[in-house]
Scaffold this active site. Structure first.
Site, PDB file in Angstrom:
ATOM      1  N   GLN A 166       0.858  -1.184   0.000  1.00 30.18           N
ATOM      2  CA  GLN A 166       0.000   0.000   0.000  1.00 30.18           C
ATOM      3  C   GLN A 166       0.892   1.231   0.000  1.00 30.18           C
ATOM      4  O   GLN A 166       2.007   1.203   0.521  1.00 30.18           O
ATOM      5  CB  GLN A 166      -0.894  -0.007   1.251  1.00 30.18           C
ATOM      6  CG  GLN A 166      -1.921   1.114   1.316  1.00 30.18           C
ATOM      7  CD  GLN A 166      -2.899   0.912   2.477  1.00 30.18           C
ATOM      8  OE1 GLN A 166      -3.374  -0.187   2.709  1.00 30.18           O
ATOM      9  NE2 GLN A 166      -3.196   1.982   3.191  1.00 30.18           N
ATOM     10  N   ALA A 167       0.412   2.319  -0.594  1.00 33.16           N
ATOM     11  CA  ALA A 167       1.106   3.607  -0.557  1.00 33.16           C
ATOM     12  C   ALA A 167       0.151   4.644   0.008  1.00 33.16           C
ATOM     13  O   ALA A 167      -1.006   4.718  -0.401  1.00 33.16           O
ATOM     14  CB  ALA A 167       1.574   4.003  -1.953  1.00 33.16           C
ATOM     15  N   ARG A 227       1.784  13.740  14.604  1.00 34.06           N
ATOM     16  CA  ARG A 227       1.078  12.477  14.329  1.00 34.06           C
ATOM     17  C   ARG A 227       1.888  11.318  14.911  1.00 34.06           C
ATOM     18  O   ARG A 227       3.092  11.243  14.748  1.00 34.06           O
ATOM     19  CB  ARG A 227       0.877  12.272  12.828  1.00 34.06           C
ATOM     20  CG  ARG A 227       0.023  13.343  12.144  1.00 34.06           C
ATOM     21  CD  ARG A 227      -0.186  12.989  10.672  1.00 34.06           C
ATOM     22  NE  ARG A 227      -0.793  14.059   9.921  1.00 34.06           N
ATOM     23  CZ  ARG A 227      -2.085  14.159   9.654  1.00 34.06           C
ATOM     24  NH1 ARG A 227      -2.932  13.241  10.104  1.00 34.06           N
ATOM     25  NH2 ARG A 227      -2.557  15.158   8.932  1.00 34.06           N
ATOM     26  N   HIS A 256       2.552   5.649  16.132  1.00 28.45           N
ATOM     27  CA  HIS A 256       1.739   4.562  15.609  1.00 28.45           C
ATOM     28  C   HIS A 256       2.572   3.295  15.405  1.00 28.45           C
ATOM     29  O   HIS A 256       3.762   3.367  15.094  1.00 28.45           O
ATOM     30  CB  HIS A 256       1.107   4.977  14.275  1.00 28.45           C
ATOM     31  CG  HIS A 256       0.225   6.184  14.406  1.00 28.45           C
ATOM     32  ND1 HIS A 256       0.036   7.072  13.366  1.00 28.45           N
ATOM     33  CD2 HIS A 256      -0.507   6.653  15.442  1.00 28.45           C
ATOM     34  CE1 HIS A 256      -0.788   8.037  13.766  1.00 28.45           C
ATOM     35  NE2 HIS A 256      -1.123   7.805  15.023  1.00 28.45           N
ATOM     36  N   LYS A 259       7.709   0.546   6.990  1.00 28.29           N
ATOM     37  CA  LYS A 259       7.393   1.802   6.310  1.00 28.29           C
ATOM     38  C   LYS A 259       8.647   2.409   5.697  1.00 28.29           C
ATOM     39  O   LYS A 259       9.717   2.397   6.314  1.00 28.29           O
ATOM     40  CB  LYS A 259       6.811   2.819   7.302  1.00 28.29           C
ATOM     41  CG  LYS A 259       5.524   2.385   7.964  1.00 28.29           C
ATOM     42  CD  LYS A 259       5.060   3.403   8.999  1.00 28.29           C
ATOM     43  CE  LYS A 259       3.776   2.946   9.682  1.00 28.29           C
ATOM     44  NZ  LYS A 259       3.334   3.905  10.707  1.00 28.29           N
ATOM     45  N   TYR A 279       4.305   7.438   2.158  1.00 29.36           N
ATOM     46  CA  TYR A 279       4.641   6.209   2.863  1.00 29.36           C
ATOM     47  C   TYR A 279       4.459   5.031   1.908  1.00 29.36           C
ATOM     48  O   TYR A 279       3.374   4.849   1.361  1.00 29.36           O
ATOM     49  CB  TYR A 279       3.679   5.936   4.027  1.00 29.36           C
ATOM     50  CG  TYR A 279       3.389   7.046   4.989  1.00 29.36           C
ATOM     51  CD1 TYR A 279       3.863   6.995   6.301  1.00 29.36           C
ATOM     52  CD2 TYR A 279       2.586   8.128   4.630  1.00 29.36           C
ATOM     53  CE1 TYR A 279       3.551   7.988   7.213  1.00 29.36           C
ATOM     54  CE2 TYR A 279       2.279   9.126   5.528  1.00 29.36           C
ATOM     55  CZ  TYR A 279       2.765   9.052   6.824  1.00 29.36           C
ATOM     56  OH  TYR A 279       2.454  10.034   7.718  1.00 29.36           O
ATOM     57  N   GLU A 294      -3.798  -2.043  14.478  1.00 21.82           N
ATOM     58  CA  GLU A 294      -2.955  -0.855  14.528  1.00 21.82           C
ATOM     59  C   GLU A 294      -3.273  -0.053  15.783  1.00 21.82           C
ATOM     60  O   GLU A 294      -4.427   0.079  16.182  1.00 21.82           O
ATOM     61  CB  GLU A 294      -3.146  -0.023  13.268  1.00 21.82           C
ATOM     62  CG  GLU A 294      -2.820  -0.848  12.025  1.00 21.82           C
ATOM     63  CD  GLU A 294      -2.534  -0.023  10.800  1.00 21.82           C
ATOM     64  OE1 GLU A 294      -2.369   1.206  10.932  1.00 21.82           O
ATOM     65  OE2 GLU A 294      -2.472  -0.602   9.709  1.00 21.82           O
ATOM     66  N   ARG A 324      -7.711  10.727  18.185  1.00 25.04           N
ATOM     67  CA  ARG A 324      -7.187   9.366  18.411  1.00 25.04           C
ATOM     68  C   ARG A 324      -5.844   9.402  19.121  1.00 25.04           C
ATOM     69  O   ARG A 324      -5.605   8.659  20.077  1.00 25.04           O
ATOM     70  CB  ARG A 324      -7.066   8.651  17.067  1.00 25.04           C
ATOM     71  CG  ARG A 324      -6.396   7.295  17.158  1.00 25.04           C
ATOM     72  CD  ARG A 324      -6.058   6.758  15.781  1.00 25.04           C
ATOM     73  NE  ARG A 324      -5.243   5.554  15.871  1.00 25.04           N
ATOM     74  CZ  ARG A 324      -4.413   5.139  14.929  1.00 25.04           C
ATOM     75  NH1 ARG A 324      -4.295   5.824  13.815  1.00 25.04           N
ATOM     76  NH2 ARG A 324      -3.714   4.045  15.085  1.00 25.04           N
ATOM     77  N   ASP A 325      -4.929  10.261  18.650  1.00 26.77           N
ATOM     78  CA  ASP A 325      -3.610  10.315  19.267  1.00 26.77           C
ATOM     79  C   ASP A 325      -3.675  10.897  20.676  1.00 26.77           C
ATOM     80  O   ASP A 325      -2.937  10.467  21.565  1.00 26.77           O
ATOM     81  CB  ASP A 325      -2.650  11.125  18.399  1.00 26.77           C
ATOM     82  CG  ASP A 325      -2.288  10.412  17.106  1.00 26.77           C
ATOM     83  OD1 ASP A 325      -2.502   9.178  17.023  1.00 26.77           O
ATOM     84  OD2 ASP A 325      -1.806  11.078  16.178  1.00 26.77           O
TER      85      ASP A 325
END
Length: 199
Positions: free
Chosen positions: A47-48, A59, A62, A72, A132, A143, A167-168
């Site tokens: 995935q990109a 951010r 994670h 990554k 990424y 995750e 979320r963070d």
């Protein structure tokens, strides 16, 4: 292209060679064969992703369950960020430590982050745009995050007013994640990566 290991096992900094003239610039920003030589196995590109952040956005931190984890390859294609890698692997000699690399659209460095490591960044400019390349597709149930402002991590974010997602901001501390059994284990991560090398 120069690839050098960082102080945290499983993390590398990649500096491309840029070829410029009055017309502009050309470079190889990713070479599967050179990266595979450095890390011991090819990156499985599944995935990109791309993110765009305003200045002072933070951010992370994670990470994904191992197996399968999510390796990554991160580069900044516009603006600048301070990219941070955190060793959250229980039992690792460098558990709880972090290292930072400036990624920007001048030197055009990238970082490669192995399965089991935590990742985050702080945008140093408006419209900071990250690319990424990742080894696994998004798995929302596998995750997780660690609070980026956790005082035990003491990451030196270069902002006095960090902007976090909901979320963070709700993510647990490193100590809470450790106590709950959420964190990946160093030996399991090493075994997983060794399996990639022997395929």
């Amino acid at each position: 292209m120069k690839i050098r290991p960082l102080s945290i096992e499983g993390a590398w900094e990649i500096t491309p060679q840029q070829h410029g003239d009055p017309r502009g610039m050309f470079m190889e920003w990713y070479r599967f064969d050179h990266l595979a030589d450095a890390v011991g196995h090819p990156l499985r590109l599944a995935q990109a992703n791309m993110s765009v952040s305003a200045a002072d956005v933070v951010r992370g931190i994670h990470f994904a369950d191992v197996p399968p984890g999510q390796a990554k390859y991160v580069s900044c294609i516009r603006g600048a960020v301070l990219d941070v890698i955190v060793d959250i692997r229980v039992g690792s000699p460098s558990f709880g430590t972090w290292e930072a690399v400036r990624l920007d659209d001048v030197d055009r460095r990238a970082v490669y982050i192995s399965e089991g490591l935590g990742h985050g960044f702080c945008a140093l400019s408006d419209d900071a745009t990250l690319s990424y390349l990742v080894s696994e597709t998004f798995n929302p149930t596998g995750e997780h995050g660690i609070h980026p402002l956790d005082p035990d991590l003491a990451i030196a974010w270069p902002t006095d007013a960090p902007q976090l997602s909901a979320r963070d901001a709700a993510a647990p501390s490193l100590a809470s994640a450790l106590e709950s059994g959420l964190l990946p284990r160093y030996q399991e991560c090493r075994s997983f990566v060794e399996g990639l090398r022997t395929r």
